[in-house]
Design a protein around this motif. Sequence first.
Motif, short mmCIF file in Angstrom:
data_model
loop_
_atom_site.label_atom_id
_atom_site.label_comp_id
_atom_site.label_asym_id
_atom_site.label_seq_id
_atom_site.Cartn_x
_atom_site.Cartn_y
_atom_site.Cartn_z
N GLY A 1 -5.07 -16.05 -0.83
CA GLY A 1 -3.76 -15.39 -0.90
C GLY A 1 -3.47 -14.66 0.39
O GLY A 1 -4.33 -14.47 1.25
N THR A 2 -2.21 -14.25 0.52
CA THR A 2 -1.87 -13.44 1.68
C THR A 2 -2.65 -12.13 1.61
O THR A 2 -3.02 -11.67 0.54
CB THR A 2 -0.36 -13.15 1.71
N ALA A 3 -2.87 -11.55 2.79
CA ALA A 3 -3.71 -10.36 2.88
C ALA A 3 -2.93 -9.21 3.49
O ALA A 3 -2.02 -9.42 4.31
CB ALA A 3 -4.94 -10.65 3.73
N TYR A 4 -3.25 -8.01 3.06
CA TYR A 4 -2.69 -6.84 3.74
C TYR A 4 -3.19 -6.84 5.19
O TYR A 4 -2.45 -6.74 6.14
CB TYR A 4 -3.13 -5.55 3.05
N ASP A 5 -4.52 -6.90 5.27
CA ASP A 5 -5.18 -6.88 6.57
C ASP A 5 -6.60 -7.37 6.33
O ASP A 5 -6.84 -8.03 5.31
CB ASP A 5 -5.17 -5.46 7.16
N SER A 6 -7.53 -7.08 7.19
CA SER A 6 -8.91 -7.57 7.02
C SER A 6 -9.88 -6.48 6.62
O SER A 6 -11.10 -6.68 6.68
CB SER A 6 -9.38 -8.23 8.33
N PHE B 1 0.83 -1.21 0.00
CA PHE B 1 0.00 0.00 0.00
C PHE B 1 0.86 1.26 0.00
O PHE B 1 0.41 2.33 -0.39
CB PHE B 1 -0.91 0.02 1.23
N ARG C 1 -0.47 -13.06 11.62
CA ARG C 1 0.43 -12.03 11.09
C ARG C 1 1.83 -12.31 11.64
O ARG C 1 2.19 -11.80 12.70
CB ARG C 1 -0.05 -10.63 11.48
N HIS D 1 -9.15 -12.09 -5.28
CA HIS D 1 -9.13 -10.88 -4.46
C HIS D 1 -10.54 -10.27 -4.43
O HIS D 1 -11.26 -10.35 -5.41
CB HIS D 1 -8.17 -9.83 -5.04
N ARG E 1 2.12 -10.62 1.26
CA ARG E 1 1.62 -9.58 2.17
C ARG E 1 1.78 -10.04 3.62
O ARG E 1 2.40 -11.07 3.87
CB ARG E 1 0.17 -9.28 1.85
N PHE F 1 -10.89 -2.81 -1.63
CA PHE F 1 -10.08 -1.93 -0.79
C PHE F 1 -10.51 -0.48 -0.96
O PHE F 1 -11.09 -0.09 -1.97
CB PHE F 1 -8.60 -2.11 -1.12
N ARG G 1 6.29 12.97 -6.67
CA ARG G 1 7.15 12.16 -5.81
C ARG G 1 8.59 12.15 -6.33
O ARG G 1 9.55 12.20 -5.56
CB ARG G 1 6.62 10.72 -5.76
N ARG H 1 -12.42 -7.51 3.89
CA ARG H 1 -13.38 -8.52 4.33
C ARG H 1 -14.34 -7.92 5.36
O ARG H 1 -15.53 -8.27 5.39
CB ARG H 1 -12.64 -9.73 4.92
N GLN I 1 -0.36 -10.94 6.15
CA GLN I 1 -1.33 -11.71 6.94
C GLN I 1 -1.71 -13.00 6.21
O GLN I 1 -1.96 -12.99 5.01
CB GLN I 1 -2.57 -10.84 7.14
N SER J 1 -8.39 2.39 -0.74
CA SER J 1 -7.49 3.20 -1.56
C SER J 1 -6.08 2.68 -1.42
O SER J 1 -5.79 1.84 -0.56
CB SER J 1 -7.55 4.67 -1.13
N TYR J 2 -5.20 3.16 -2.29
CA TYR J 2 -3.80 2.76 -2.30
C TYR J 2 -2.92 4.02 -2.27
O TYR J 2 -3.34 5.08 -2.69
CB TYR J 2 -3.45 2.03 -3.60
N PHE J 3 -1.67 3.81 -1.86
CA PHE J 3 -0.63 4.84 -2.02
C PHE J 3 -1.06 6.18 -1.44
O PHE J 3 -0.88 7.23 -2.06
CB PHE J 3 -0.25 5.01 -3.50
#
Lengths: 319, 319, 319, 319, 319, 319
Positions: F194-199, D12, D82, F154, D73, F158, E108, F202, D75, F160-162
């Motif tokens: 797959g691995t996740a950034y967070d929840s 991210f 994690r 996926h 990632r 989400f 950036r 979900r 998690q 947003s990103y960045f």
Amino acid sequence: MSDGFFTPVSGFDLPRFAGVPSFMRLPHVPLDHPRIAEVQVGLIGAPWDGGTTNRPGPRHGPRQLRDASTMIRAQNGITGVRPFERVRCADLGDVGPNPADVLDSLRRMELFYSRVRDLGIVPLTAGGDHLCSLPILRALARDRPLGMIHFDSHTDLFHSYFGGTMYTHGTPFRRAVEEGLLDPQRVTMIGIRGTAYDSEDRDFATAVGIRVIPIEEFHARGPEDVMVEARDRAAGRETYVSYDIDFVDPAYAPGTGTPEVGGPTSWQALQVAQGLRGVKIVGADLVEVSPPFDPSGGTAFLGVSIMFEMLCAIAESMG
Amino acid sequence: MSDGFFTPVSGFDLPRFAGVPSFMRLPHVPLDHPRIAEVQVGLIGAPWDGGTTNRPGPRHGPRQLRDASTMIRAQNGITGVRPFERVRCADLGDVGPNPADVLDSLRRMELFYSRVRDLGIVPLTAGGDHLCSLPILRALARDRPLGMIHFDSHTDLFHSYFGGTMYTHGTPFRRAVEEGLLDPQRVTMIGIRGTAYDSEDRDFATAVGIRVIPIEEFHARGPEDVMVEARDRAAGRETYVSYDIDFVDPAYAPGTGTPEVGGPTSWQALQVAQGLRGVKIVGADLVEVSPPFDPSGGTAFLGVSIMFEMLCAIAESMG
Amino acid sequence: MSDGFFTPVSGFDLPRFAGVPSFMRLPHVPLDHPRIAEVQVGLIGAPWDGGTTNRPGPRHGPRQLRDASTMIRAQNGITGVRPFERVRCADLGDVGPNPADVLDSLRRMELFYSRVRDLGIVPLTAGGDHLCSLPILRALARDRPLGMIHFDSHTDLFHSYFGGTMYTHGTPFRRAVEEGLLDPQRVTMIGIRGTAYDSEDRDFATAVGIRVIPIEEFHARGPEDVMVEARDRAAGRETYVSYDIDFVDPAYAPGTGTPEVGGPTSWQALQVAQGLRGVKIVGADLVEVSPPFDPSGGTAFLGVSIMFEMLCAIAESMG
Amino acid sequence: MSDGFFTPVSGFDLPRFAGVPSFMRLPHVPLDHPRIAEVQVGLIGAPWDGGTTNRPGPRHGPRQLRDASTMIRAQNGITGVRPFERVRCADLGDVGPNPADVLDSLRRMELFYSRVRDLGIVPLTAGGDHLCSLPILRALARDRPLGMIHFDSHTDLFHSYFGGTMYTHGTPFRRAVEEGLLDPQRVTMIGIRGTAYDSEDRDFATAVGIRVIPIEEFHARGPEDVMVEARDRAAGRETYVSYDIDFVDPAYAPGTGTPEVGGPTSWQALQVAQGLRGVKIVGADLVEVSPPFDPSGGTAFLGVSIMFEMLCAIAESMG
Amino acid sequence: MSDGFFTPVSGFDLPRFAGVPSFMRLPHVPLDHPRIAEVQVGLIGAPWDGGTTNRPGPRHGPRQLRDASTMIRAQNGITGVRPFERVRCADLGDVGPNPADVLDSLRRMELFYSRVRDLGIVPLTAGGDHLCSLPILRALARDRPLGMIHFDSHTDLFHSYFGGTMYTHGTPFRRAVEEGLLDPQRVTMIGIRGTAYDSEDRDFATAVGIRVIPIEEFHARGPEDVMVEARDRAAGRETYVSYDIDFVDPAYAPGTGTPEVGGPTSWQALQVAQGLRGVKIVGADLVEVSPPFDPSGGTAFLGVSIMFEMLCAIAESMG
Amino acid sequence: MSDGFFTPVSGFDLPRFAGVPSFMRLPHVPLDHPRIAEVQVGLIGAPWDGGTTNRPGPRHGPRQLRDASTMIRAQNGITGVRPFERVRCADLGDVGPNPADVLDSLRRMELFYSRVRDLGIVPLTAGGDHLCSLPILRALARDRPLGMIHFDSHTDLFHSYFGGTMYTHGTPFRRAVEEGLLDPQRVTMIGIRGTAYDSEDRDFATAVGIRVIPIEEFHARGPEDVMVEARDRAAGRETYVSYDIDFVDPAYAPGTGTPEVGGPTSWQALQVAQGLRGVKIVGADLVEVSPPFDPSGGTAFLGVSIMFEMLCAIAESMG
């Protein structure tokens, strides 16, 4: 060209990776299209490799060449010629081959090109293996022999293969001479190289008067000087141009079935095509592009870059 | 050659993609074959890369070179020489290496080549990494030092790697000089280039009298002039030829482990091999072809094209 | 087997990447070899794709299959069978095709396999496109129809292509039934799937009594149950096995010209071959491996793994 | 973890294709780094393939695995664990091998892992060929034998190759048993398959008490049931986990040197790693990823996905 | 350099395939690293392709360039210059882009390079697509216009694309001139070629005084003569160097998004970089390397070989 | 359909490698074509990847999907449905994106699909990255929310990103829910893994009522049972179908930018599409096919095979 129908799509308007790919982003005008009569130069795919004695793949050539051709723009970077404004060009689609029957394919191709000729369209063909030049010549030269400028690493002048097979990609110009489709005195073959079976093909060339410029002579003289001779031999009369992509060194054109090392660079490959300016071209082909052996797609892009140079020469001679 | 045993299969009879592949479609004549005594030139595979310090793969070289070699025909396209009619050639198979033990592999190779030498056969080797030249030289030069013409982008004259490892593909000719296998005054190294660790190898060359022709000199003088010097230094006496495919620019030969950019073209690669005519060649190798880095197979085909030129030079010097 | 002539080279002795590649590292015994009469099972390459209507390449199959086959060892991992100790196996080399003439190729193949049959050798063929099964059947079934177990995603039962072309890789079994080479009641086709032109082929199968087990039934019943039925239909009599690599899902076998998604896994591909135990096999083939579409070489390795399973079934039925 | 030093970079914040690649975007903490004492789990590259008897390439594995690992990632998608928040993880860099000397490499690796062990760090290694497990075990098991759960298509229990070579990627666990590094009663080998040289390795396993679960049993029982047995045999005591990527079917993992068809899917490959929960893991490796045979890079990504599952199991057992 | 911190790892100590890859195996020194103030030349990755109008991929360039750069050694093979001993070099890592927002990425990048400039570090950038030169110039030329030597097959001087999009990889130098970042009288563009949309870009160049040396002039004059002119135009004052890998012929550099055939060889590509000696370089970039189109990785290796030559020129001008 | 205009070209008439490629060999009917009003289902290419945060390439998807689609035949192999005879289908060409401006591309796409909707044509889209579903939904759901069946690894939910970028291929359905385009109670997401950034994603799904069926549940229940639930949730009302090719395991679909291992097989990939029978589909897409990562082209062929199944479901629901 007032209505824009024959104007290729520009990469400034539609990104070059977008759109149904046609040759050089020209309109797709099959032989039964209402505007076929307006076409002056027809880009045609000949997707076959039934004459291939070695590694197959040129049947996939036209599609990959169309794909790569969407990176071609409208103007010659050196001469400034804008061929699509000089002559009405279109993608006539593919001639339908019979991949399991060589003789039937030869018939289908001759029929297609006879119709093209009858429409007064100059065909610029994307092969296909080199045998496709034979039915094209049968259609274009049916009433008088043509001169020919031939770029290749092989003469394609062999008599036969495998104990008597007369129609392969190693024999088209032997047949064409025998059938009176070519005037040997006006035929020049440039770039011939590689290991040889024997000297039968070169002896035949000598016997009938075809001029063969082997690679060692090409490297010694350079492309410009060689093209002076080829143009002189064409003698200002109707001439066919046949360009086998294996003329170019396989570092530049790996995507072909019978490569020979030690060949010209891509710059020289363009130079000889630029040297066609002033030749009275009645048809041309670019053959033996074989996508399965072209991992980065560069062979097809070189192929269409050469086709564009040939198209410019055609357009200038017509306009 | 009256019974045809040593005549390669022709592509006019059996398509080039068919048949169990042997080098140049020659008969497979292992050392225990009844006709081994008739062989004059033996093509040998050395499938190993135990000396490779960088990217591996040359262990797969011989097999891919055999495969590509079925596209080689019987006659030199420029000189007209037909080597297989001048001397009896055969594929002697592969020397069996030990991929997990460098010293054992060196022993196995030296033993194999000693037998080849005792049979009076001139070996033309398809490597394998460049360390394979060392055991070959140990076999061929066991009683007097040889001259050498060496095409490469590296001198392979380093002392050692990784804190004292003496046998790698960067050290074979340092060892060969130390062991008295080479006469430095008759050794010429051509095409040296790339970034350098330091000047240790070049200093060694200067100290012992090896002539290094770096790439900038090669480009300035051209292949023919350079080969005059190399032939002069060989002095008409027994000479080994070692050809590392990374001599050629990686555009032409991507399939190698330690490429260096800025090298010769494939035409120049052939020219220097043609420049071997007149050299008294007692053995030759073509090494460092690495199939895993050769997506279109072109490196192997260039390799066997060079091998064919070397074979023609050998055949002419023998016949 | 006492003299070791028919024993494959072991990877413990010579690394698997070394040596002139023959099928499973067996001796190369052409039909004119002095020991041909001892051979019981002959592995044969059929390098052609003249019947291919879509993407070509199977002409390169035998060579790549030989290469991959050097990774095959001597013993079945599950059953413990050691086929090379049960029956004398050899690599008979390739049948020489005519890549530019389909009918001539069919004649050449039929002639070759007739000689194989007359020698009493059970042929295990590596194709080649699927049309090669037809001349093999003509040779093997010339005096009585055979049963067949056929693994494929296509029935290959079409009448003709391109307005009347009777010999393509989509028609061999239509011809074989018409010619009385197959006994439809003993023919089972397994794994059929993909989009269809129409129902003509399936209607023909139904009409003559061929059993088609489509993929949805295969997935529902599983490989073991399906093979029970196929073996029952073979009825303990002489049966041919034809295995098109496109039976397997293209994730496992991308190197083929006409893939269909949704197919079996490699484990299932082995299971059905293991299910041949007990069938009286008079010949078998593994076809349609196309190296140009197989970037990692895995298709060929799967192909030879299946060939090894078929060989074990043959050896058990003979021994 | 309060200062964020051990927190991986998030996709991210920095796109996953950006940045100097380290394992799972963890900080690079060499053994001489000021914060090495804080590390609990060390991800280590072992870039060598000196023990490879077949196709080389695993020396390039760690770099490609690092590259692919930047797509991992923070998690676990199923358990929600994690791991980077549970234990302090870091990329310790690569152990420096000697590609031209197997025994020297074994010494270098044992020395490196002894230091890791002395620092109290649990090593998670990215190979490298499978011989690398031996020096790791020498370091980790120097004072008592370990249990082992071993995923592979080969037992790697052979005595020797090539007439007495004791150290290859086919022998590490034979050596480890002989040296008392493994307790055979607590060793389980899962997924064994493929053609076999003979039964020597399986006989050895039986003799010493190693449990081999061949692929046919694996497919019959399923991954969960098999892992119950493996965990039971590990007996709650210190256990090493060795995961050869060729455990997985080559459709999922083409990038390896000695594939065997008929293997588990990627889902099963993850399931068995998930089945390690509850095992007392003192170290783990993922070996035999060979980038030159992995045209799309998918093998490396599968490899790091498995490494992440193993890391989660380690983190849970520690935390 | 007394403590060795800025000395690259040598391939004699750690094999070139081992270790976390940084540019030329230099230390990784992010902008917040304690030793950043000592850095004189910073190698920086700009992983983005948000300005790409054709085939994407340069976002992956920096990582592949780092990987290939571990094959670069410490000394220039021709001049003997050892740049890492002349100036303190480091890998500053990647500037973090926003792949889904072009304008944010430009901000950036400008911010990052402003910090680099403020630290007194000369940036040598690995792109990324060619739009990245614009924010670099905004940072480096914020107080006075720079000269530029630009190697490319395209001028990148177009006004806009797709009906008004001002920021693409075809427009950076149009913007730079408009913003006063470049002094057109000191700008030379070398190697321009390929088909053209129209003459708008060349007309703009002429109007403002930029010198364009098209490929036909380059081939006629040779790299050395052309570089004399470029150096003369740079006039001994501060100059930026921008090197698009598509300057080189695609046979040498297939891994790029918008290739044009007929370009220079790799030797010429090095020669022009060597021709930078004596130019007062305040920054340089090597852009448009696109790994997805580079099957053998050779483009990246050529790219870093060129970067090394540029680095030598920078080091000589600083030392 | 009486005049045959809407009948695809058959492979029995023109080989499948021949002809200008359009989707499934349908007629090319741009929005301004005279017969556009007759079209019922429009196949549309969306060649863009401006929303891609990871590896780019989907901009090349439509062209490769068209190429592969010429291997699709006219009849469903399982159900016998012939969709081109049930409804009038055509290739509407590509929507023209702006590769350097995400927001402009969103506008262009929404405008195009609004016109398609106004013409009463059901769009079946070939992406393109997954962000393209958003403008399609804006056009199709502008007056009431739709249900959705979503196959993916996926959630694309989400925020947003960045640091605030709202429009990426990871956010389309978050935006669609926020904009009222989807009725969460009728949305089912299948195959998430797959691995996740967070929840966060979900948690959002749970909060608004979207049903997520993760991969472990999918594997436990099987595709048929899962599809019963998805159909139930669609509730017989208007539903959109979005199919990300990364739903399928990367062994089957390597050509995608953000693969996740452990996914469904190709058979399961077809089964879920077959499970759409009975759903009231107002539009569908197949996205994230990325040719640069698809060395054998199999991903595209799987993609069009899935598109054909979706087309059959659409045709049945309309006919």
